[in-house]
Write a protein that holds these residues in place. Sequence first.
Motif, PDB file in Angstrom:
ATOM      1  N   CYS A 132      -1.201   4.388  -8.080  1.00  0.00           N
ATOM      2  CA  CYS A 132      -0.893   4.355  -6.651  1.00  0.00           C
ATOM      3  C   CYS A 132      -1.639   3.176  -6.034  1.00  0.00           C
ATOM      4  CB  CYS A 132      -1.317   5.657  -5.987  1.00  0.00           C
ATOM      5  SG  CYS A 132      -0.996   5.673  -4.205  1.00  0.00           S
ATOM      6  N   VAL A 133      -0.927   2.292  -5.358  1.00  0.00           N
ATOM      7  CA  VAL A 133      -1.515   1.108  -4.745  1.00  0.00           C
ATOM      8  C   VAL A 133      -2.304   1.524  -3.511  1.00  0.00           C
ATOM      9  CG1 VAL A 133      -1.022  -1.093  -3.626  1.00  0.00           C
ATOM     10  CG2 VAL A 133       0.335  -0.369  -5.598  1.00  0.00           C
ATOM     11  N   THR A 134      -3.613   1.215  -3.490  1.00  0.00           N
ATOM     12  CA  THR A 134      -4.439   1.511  -2.327  1.00  0.00           C
ATOM     13  C   THR A 134      -4.632   0.283  -1.446  1.00  0.00           C
ATOM     14  OG1 THR A 134      -6.461   1.141  -3.606  1.00  0.00           O
ATOM     15  CG2 THR A 134      -5.645   3.402  -3.475  1.00  0.00           C
TER      16      THR A 134
ATOM     17  N   VAL B  73      -5.837   0.035  -7.326  1.00  0.00           N
ATOM     18  CA  VAL B  73      -5.009   1.203  -7.588  1.00  0.00           C
ATOM     19  C   VAL B  73      -5.865   2.410  -7.936  1.00  0.00           C
ATOM     20  CG1 VAL B  73      -3.021  -0.139  -8.386  1.00  0.00           C
ATOM     21  CG2 VAL B  73      -4.737   0.602 -10.027  1.00  0.00           C
ATOM     22  N   GLU B  74      -5.268   3.581  -7.771  1.00  0.00           N
ATOM     23  CA  GLU B  74      -5.810   4.839  -8.276  1.00  0.00           C
ATOM     24  C   GLU B  74      -4.835   5.333  -9.321  1.00  0.00           C
ATOM     25  OE1 GLU B  74      -6.445   7.709  -5.211  1.00  0.00           O
ATOM     26  OE2 GLU B  74      -7.927   6.476  -4.191  1.00  0.00           O
ATOM     27  N   TYR B  75      -5.329   5.571 -10.536  1.00  0.00           N
ATOM     28  CA  TYR B  75      -4.458   6.035 -11.609  1.00  0.00           C
ATOM     29  C   TYR B  75      -4.288   7.546 -11.535  1.00  0.00           C
ATOM     30  CZ  TYR B  75      -4.516   1.479 -13.823  1.00  0.00           C
ATOM     31  OH  TYR B  75      -4.345   0.144 -14.085  1.00  0.00           O
ATOM     32  N   SER B  76      -3.101   8.010 -11.925  1.00  0.00           N
ATOM     33  CA  SER B  76      -2.790   9.432 -11.924  1.00  0.00           C
ATOM     34  C   SER B  76      -1.926   9.733 -13.134  1.00  0.00           C
ATOM     35  CB  SER B  76      -2.036   9.811 -10.653  1.00  0.00           C
ATOM     36  OG  SER B  76      -1.569  11.128 -10.728  1.00  0.00           O
ATOM     37  N   ASP B  77      -2.143  10.883 -13.744  1.00  0.00           N
ATOM     38  CA  ASP B  77      -1.284  11.283 -14.854  1.00  0.00           C
ATOM     39  C   ASP B  77      -0.106  12.115 -14.359  1.00  0.00           C
ATOM     40  OD1 ASP B  77      -2.753  13.477 -14.134  1.00  0.00           O
ATOM     41  OD2 ASP B  77      -3.386  14.003 -16.148  1.00  0.00           O
TER      42      ASP B  77
ATOM     43  N   LYS C 158       0.849  -1.188   0.000  1.00  0.00           N
ATOM     44  CA  LYS C 158       0.000   0.000   0.000  1.00  0.00           C
ATOM     45  C   LYS C 158       0.887   1.241   0.000  1.00  0.00           C
ATOM     46  CE  LYS C 158      -3.694   2.271   2.476  1.00  0.00           C
ATOM     47  NZ  LYS C 158      -4.639   2.211   3.590  1.00  0.00           N
ATOM     48  N   GLY C 159       0.582   2.194  -0.886  1.00  0.00           N
ATOM     49  CA  GLY C 159       1.361   3.423  -0.993  1.00  0.00           C
ATOM     50  C   GLY C 159       2.400   3.392  -2.098  1.00  0.00           C
ATOM     51  N   ASP C 160       2.708   2.205  -2.625  1.00  0.00           N
ATOM     52  CA  ASP C 160       3.654   2.109  -3.741  1.00  0.00           C
ATOM     53  C   ASP C 160       3.089   2.814  -4.968  1.00  0.00           C
ATOM     54  OD1 ASP C 160       5.339   0.561  -2.222  1.00  0.00           O
ATOM     55  OD2 ASP C 160       4.914  -1.324  -3.267  1.00  0.00           O
ATOM     56  N   THR C 161       3.969   3.340  -5.802  1.00  0.00           N
ATOM     57  CA  THR C 161       3.577   3.904  -7.083  1.00  0.00           C
ATOM     58  C   THR C 161       4.171   3.035  -8.181  1.00  0.00           C
ATOM     59  OG1 THR C 161       3.508   6.143  -6.181  1.00  0.00           O
ATOM     60  CG2 THR C 161       3.655   5.946  -8.569  1.00  0.00           C
TER      61      THR C 161
END
Length: 96
Positions: free
Chosen positions: A38-40, A61-65, A25-28
């Motif tokens: 981002c691993v939730t 995960v939550e995706y981010s650009d 958790k917290g890894d990107t």
Amino acid sequence: MKIKLIDQAGKCEDLDVFVQQAPQKGDTLRTVGGTYACVTSASQVMSSKETPDAPQWLVMVEYSDQKPVEEMTDQEVLNWFKNPESGLLDDDYENL
């Protein structure tokens, strides 16, 4: 090891990726397409039948650009702090 990324928001399809170590958790993670995830949460898959195609972890995960901070240049970090949507500083960024 093979892991399956599951988009928490449901906007992207599930994606299988290979990683060197168990996700935390917290890894990107950076995907092949250049997006960051981002691993939730991460759950290890336990199965009595080991198949080479089966993922060993299911990862929400939550995706981010946006790039992770570790990969940003000094100017990109400064721009991020100045962005009012970041919520990091009010309007007072003169000391940066």
